[in-house]
Enzyme design. Structure first.
Site, mmCIF file in Angstrom:
data_model
loop_
_atom_site.group_PDB
_atom_site.id
_atom_site.type_symbol
_atom_site.label_atom_id
_atom_site.label_comp_id
_atom_site.label_asym_id
_atom_site.label_seq_id
_atom_site.Cartn_x
_atom_site.Cartn_y
_atom_site.Cartn_z
ATOM 1 N N SER A 189 44.028 39.647 46.646
ATOM 2 C CA SER A 189 43.334 38.378 46.679
ATOM 3 C C SER A 189 42.283 38.524 47.958
ATOM 4 O O SER A 189 41.314 39.167 47.919
ATOM 5 C CB SER A 189 44.308 37.335 46.893
ATOM 6 O OG SER A 189 43.659 36.013 46.699
ATOM 7 N N ASP A 222 31.286 48.175 47.578
ATOM 8 C CA ASP A 222 30.245 47.992 46.844
ATOM 9 C C ASP A 222 28.967 48.246 47.576
ATOM 10 O O ASP A 222 27.770 48.809 47.238
ATOM 11 C CB ASP A 222 30.234 46.644 46.171
ATOM 12 C CG ASP A 222 31.090 46.453 45.054
ATOM 13 O OD1 ASP A 222 31.691 47.485 44.682
ATOM 14 O OD2 ASP A 222 31.102 45.364 44.621
ATOM 15 N N LYS A 258 43.949 40.865 42.157
ATOM 16 C CA LYS A 258 43.716 39.473 41.903
ATOM 17 C C LYS A 258 42.501 38.874 42.109
ATOM 18 O O LYS A 258 41.941 38.652 43.242
ATOM 19 C CB LYS A 258 44.589 38.668 42.970
ATOM 20 C CG LYS A 258 44.800 37.246 42.739
ATOM 21 C CD LYS A 258 45.978 36.729 43.486
ATOM 22 C CE LYS A 258 45.921 35.135 43.595
ATOM 23 N NZ LYS A 258 44.812 34.316 44.395
#
Length: 549
Positions: free
Chosen positions: A378, A389, A403
């Site tokens: 989460s 990224d 999640k």
């Protein structure tokens, strides 16, 4: 902003009777319906109690239909609520089945047809009538369990991260999120049908008294813990500061049970741990993203900035998430101003949002490694994905939980709350990690922290499959002696930093010592070069190790 739950509408018996006759070929007769209502009125349930439970069910129906991340069929949702009530009734004597746009309730010779439509008023009336029918035919079932059965039926149609919290559970969640409460400083769980200490919290009465991970708590004062539910045990351990409580402990190496008397204190959970390792490498572990984590993390970053550290390790292993906004505050401490952190998308297009770093982080240019495992979920994954990224940090460890959704806590009028999935998030690179997890740049088997494997996303029983009896009803009354516990819970302390025992941490520390470049490719190459010397100690780098594309 969420719409307020609609008030319960008065039952219109004539409309229900006429509509039911049109929907089912063999509806209940007017005489049978009148007899049912007469029996119900003589049953003795307080009208206020009946209305209170019905309002709770109706409130959940409204909130789910208005705010769930996906558009739902209101007929299907109401059918699930009625089926949930029938399955929660004692003895399984009541059958609920959908017939076209209606629900047929059967209890022995008695039956009733309830019309359903996309019109909210008619559905609310049908839920009310179904509740009263089941109450009359299963009088031994507490009305609260019927309401929880209806809610459980609806939740079975949603994703596994949407859930209902009873008033007791919601209160405990608020205490944990706020980070302070009166207690002993013990994290507990059920293991092998016994109340077990997961870990004492450093500096608390339990820690000072020598309570250890794995200790079994046999009694709390004079009460046997095996006859309690886990929630009852937690409530007995907590309480006003200054009050004493006596624990009877069974320890593996002890000849028998022994007692420890502790005095409760105000326990302040510390979600962030900071250690400056040798060679000016900073180590930050975030245990959870609570209301205090952003503030504490900012203080930790400021301390490392003043010490002019040459590298930083961010440990998110075992961190199963927390508050969405706190994850954004955490990520931006390591990013440049304006860099994206995460985007969210919901059913309502006007609620889509993109979150960016509001300012340049103090450690934005310092070489960085993030440690993760299957217990990282989460909010932890929001931070991890952003740093990966943007090629800001090297991610080391094992695949995360997966999640990729955002839950909103919706308080309800009776003190309970709904944890409802209201949005899904996308990483800066356009990825959705829901049910997939994040693959580290360097995959290394984690020996210390343990963790969870990503679980498949289930949306409830398939067509024709009979639902189990209400999960909420089952778990709410389960005593510890009947509870196997959660096998994923890892017993052991999480506040001790040991470079000798924690070999994944040791690898990250050595990699940062060996390079001063913040470039991820350089860090990855350095860490890979260190692996051969470490493999004899149990580290493993499968061929899946990769660099983010």
């Amino acid at each position: 902003m969420f719409r307020r739950a609609r008030h319960l509408i008065a039952l219109s018996l004539s409309l229900l009777l006429i509509s039911a006759a049109a929907a089912i070929s063999q509806p209940a007769s007017a005489t049978r319906l009148a007899g049912f209502l007469s029996e119900l009125n003589g049953q003795g349930q307080a009208p206020q109690e009946r209305e209170r439970e019905l309002q709770l069910v109706q409130e959940v129906v409204s909130q789910v239909l208005d705010n769930y991340v996906l558009a739902l069929d209101p007929v299907r949702l109401v059918v699930a609520a009625i089926e949930g009530m029938s399955s929660a009734a004692d003895g399984g004597r009541i059958i609920a089945e959908r017939v076209g746009d209606a629900v047929r309730l059967q209890a022995g010779e008695a039956s009733m047809a309830l019309p359903l439509s996309r019109d909210g008023r008619m559905n609310r009336e049908s839920v009310s009538t179904a509740y009263q029918f089941i109450r009359q035919k299963a009088p031994a079932t507490p009305s609260k369990e019927l309401a929880y059965g209806a809610i459980d039926g609806m939740l079975a149609q949603l994703d596994p991260h949407s859930s209902f919290m009873t008033p007791e559970v919601y209160k405990e969640m608020r205490l944990e999120t706020q980070g302070t409460f009166g207690g002993l400083g013990i994290q507990v769980a059920v293991k092998d049908r016994q109340l077990t200490v997961v870990t004492p919290i450093a500096g608390t009465p339990a820690d000072r008294a020598g309570i250890q991970p794995g200790d079994r708590i046999v009694r709390i004062d004079d009460m046997l813990t095996q006859q309690m539910t886990l929630m009852e045990a937690v409530q007995r351990l907590r309480g006003p500061a200054g009050r004493k409580v006596t624990l009877t402990i069974l320890r593996q190496e002890s000849p028998g049970p022994f007692q420890i008397t502790l005095t409760r204190e105000v326990i302040a959970l510390k979600p962030v741990k900071l250690v400056t390792l040798e060679q000016s490498i900073g180590y930050i572990k975030i245990m959870s993203f609570s209301e205090q984590s952003g503030r504490d993390l900012q203080q930790a970053v400021q301390t490392l900035t003043e010490k002019v550290v040459k590298g930083v390790i961010l440990d998110l292993r075992g961190n199963n998430g927390g508050l969405f906004n706190e994850s954004i505050r955490a990520a931006e401490l390591f990013l440049e101003e304006g860099q994206p952190v995460v985007s969210t998308a919901s059913r309502h297009k006007n609620e889509a949002a993109q979150y960016k770093a509001a300012h340049a982080g103090a450690l934005a240019k310092v070489p960085m490694i993030v440690l993760v495992n299957g217990g990282s979920a989460s909010a932890s994954e929001i931070v991890t994905a952003a740093l990966q990224d943007l090629k800001r940090a090297l991610i080391v460890g094992s695949k995360t939980y997966g999640k990729g959704s955002v839950q909103t806590i919706i308080p309800l009028k009776d003190g309970s709350a709904l944890r409802l999935t209201t949005a899904r998030y996308v990483t800066p690179g356009g990825r959705s990690i829901d049910g997939v997890g994040i693959q580290p740049d360097l995959v290394v088997r984690d020996q210390v922290e343990g963790g969870l494997s990503p679980k498949p996303v289930e949306v409830g029983p398939g067509p024709g499959k009979k639902r189990e009896r209400s999960r909420l009803v089952r778990e709410r009354g389960r005593i510890i002696a009947e509870d196997e516990g959660d096998p994923a819970v890892v017993i052991g302390r999480r506040d001790i930093v040991d470079l000798q025992k924690d070999q994944v941490l040791s690898l990250a520390w050595r990699a940062l010592q060996a390079t001063r470049e913040p470039d991820v490719e350089t860090l990855l190459g350095t860490a890979r070069a260190l692996l051969p010397a470490e493999r004899g100690a149990g580290l493993d780098a499968p061929s899946g190790s990769r660099l983010p594309q």
